[in-house]
Scaffold this active site. Structure first.
Site, PDB file in Angstrom:
ATOM      1  N   ALA A 199      12.015 -24.304 -18.557  1.00 10.51           N
ATOM      2  CA  ALA A 199      11.093 -25.224 -17.889  1.00 10.51           C
ATOM      3  C   ALA A 199      10.767 -26.429 -18.789  1.00 10.51           C
ATOM      4  O   ALA A 199      10.984 -27.585 -18.417  1.00 10.51           O
ATOM      5  CB  ALA A 199       9.827 -24.462 -17.507  1.00 10.51           C
ATOM      6  N   ALA A 241       5.226 -26.710 -16.033  1.00 11.14           N
ATOM      7  CA  ALA A 241       6.494 -26.634 -15.308  1.00 11.14           C
ATOM      8  C   ALA A 241       6.902 -25.178 -15.164  1.00 11.14           C
ATOM      9  O   ALA A 241       6.516 -24.338 -15.975  1.00 11.14           O
ATOM     10  CB  ALA A 241       7.575 -27.395 -16.063  1.00 11.14           C
ATOM     11  N   LYS A 250      -5.750 -25.214 -27.326  1.00 11.09           N
ATOM     12  CA  LYS A 250      -4.775 -24.699 -26.340  1.00 11.09           C
ATOM     13  C   LYS A 250      -4.701 -23.173 -26.413  1.00 11.09           C
ATOM     14  O   LYS A 250      -4.633 -22.487 -25.397  1.00 11.09           O
ATOM     15  CB  LYS A 250      -3.413 -25.334 -26.631  1.00 11.09           C
ATOM     16  N   ASN A 297      -5.215 -20.219 -23.598  1.00  8.28           N
ATOM     17  CA  ASN A 297      -4.156 -19.243 -23.325  1.00  8.28           C
ATOM     18  C   ASN A 297      -4.599 -17.810 -23.589  1.00  8.28           C
ATOM     19  O   ASN A 297      -4.069 -16.877 -22.981  1.00  8.28           O
ATOM     20  CB  ASN A 297      -2.929 -19.549 -24.194  1.00  8.28           C
TER      21      ASN A 297
END
Ligand SMILES: NC(=O)c1ccc[n+]([C@@H]2O[C@H](COP(=O)([O-])OP(=O)(O)OC[C@H]3O[C@@H](n4cnc5c(N)ncnc54)[C@H](OP(=O)(O)O)[C@@H]3O)[C@@H](O)[C@H]2O)c1
Length: 296
Positions: free
Chosen positions: A11, A126, A177, A181
């Protein structure tokens, strides 16, 4: 011509390959385990882009390049070693487009002494429903440290449609980030539920606990994150479209190995090093390890 090799053309790597090739000023090669055919990128505005990238299937056929873009999943990094050995020479920069905070620790031992790692935070949303076919959901952006290699990577990507942002506080960028996550990947993958799972108050509370542990470890690691980050993250997850999930959820549903060690596992490792207890992340790491098939 500047030579760029992509290792991990899924991706994220597919979006990068198409973007870099579109500049027309780079020699771009995809290093793949089996033939990929034409890349197809479905862009958020509805456009469909098709692009053919020269491919190499065997590391023995690869030669040294100026830049390597490594975009395998983190647990697939060791498997990419034969590529890295052939692609890296003195001065090669390896941009690591992976989640987590341990880019240098994971990749540097696989490189020759003269090649260098450039860690990156990937702000590319993506998915690849099948090999070579990528659905892109946002305007792709990558954040790198404001250092010489970061500046040169930003120049490399000019005209690619991929924004490269430089930051003088990469520690905060990368931990921010990871805090996100720590909750969304683990909980969606363990429950096999999409984002509305966070509407359940007890699940939301678990999500807050995972983020708060990660935030405490991040702060002790030098990141500058707000005290109410956990509330902010859960509020954000609750506003996401009902069909959205996480790449760990897609991997779980497809029966693929899960990227838990670079995420919750990294929080646990850093916590242990810094003397900060991380029982929630430790627990979900154990559960994710138990449900993740082995292999890469
Ligand atoms: N997707 C997103 O929206 C997103 C967003 C932010 C961050 N990230 C992070 O970006 C990284 C990449 O994620 P992704 O979603 O792009 O993963 P992905 O779609 O699963 O792609 C990984 C690719 O790596 C290839 N690969 C694995 N081992 C290889 C090897 N030894 N040699 C050559 N190719 C190999 C796989 O090829 P095969 O087809 O042969 O298996 C696959 O095409 C991860 O760390 C992820 O957490 C992803």
């Amino acid at each position: 011509m500047t030579r760029v090799a992509l290792v991990g053309v899924g991706a994220v790597g597919g979006v990068m390959a198409a973007g870099l090739a579109s500049t027309g000023r780079l020699e771009v090669t995809a290093c793949v385990r089996s033939p990929l055919g034409e890349l197809r990128i479905d862009r958020p505005e509805g456009a469909v882009e098709k692009v053919s990238i020269p491919q190499v299937l065997d590391p023995a056929q690869a030669s040294a390049v100026d830049w390597v873009v490594l975009a395998t999943k983190a647990h697939q990094t060791a498997g990419a070693k034969p590529w890295l050995e052939r692609l890296c020479a003195a001065g090669t920069r390896v941009v690591v487009l992976q989640n987590g905070v341990e880019h240098r620790e994971r990749v540097a031992p696989l490189l020759g002494a003269a090649a260098r790692v450039l860690p990156a935070v990937v702000e590319i949303s993506a998915e690849s429903p099948q090999r070579g076919h990528i659905r892109l959901f946002n305007r792709p952006r990558i954040v790198v440290p404001e250092e010489d290699d970061g500046v040169e990577f930003a120049a490399l990507c000019q005209g690619s449609g991929i924004t490269v942002s430089l930051t003088d506080d990469f520690v905060t960028a990368t931990w921010e980030k990871l805090c996100l996550n720590a909750a969304n990947g683990a909980i969606t993958a363990l429950t096999t539920r999409r984002m509305p799972v966070f509407d359940n108050p007890r699940v939301a509370q678990l999500g807050r606990a995972l983020v708060e542990e990660a935030r405490q470890v991040a702060t002790a690691s030098g990141a500058n994150l707000p005290d109410d980050l956990a509330d902010q993250v859960i509020a954000r997850l609750r506003t996401m479209p009902a069909e959205s999930g996480s790449s760990m959820l897609w991997d779980r549903l497809a029966g693929r190995p899960l990227e838990y060690d670079a995420r919750n596992g990294a929080v646990v490792r850093a916590g242990a090093r810094l003397g900060i207890p991380t029982p929630y992340n430790d627990t979900v790491t154990a559960l994710l390890e138990a449900v993740s098939p082995s292999g890469a």
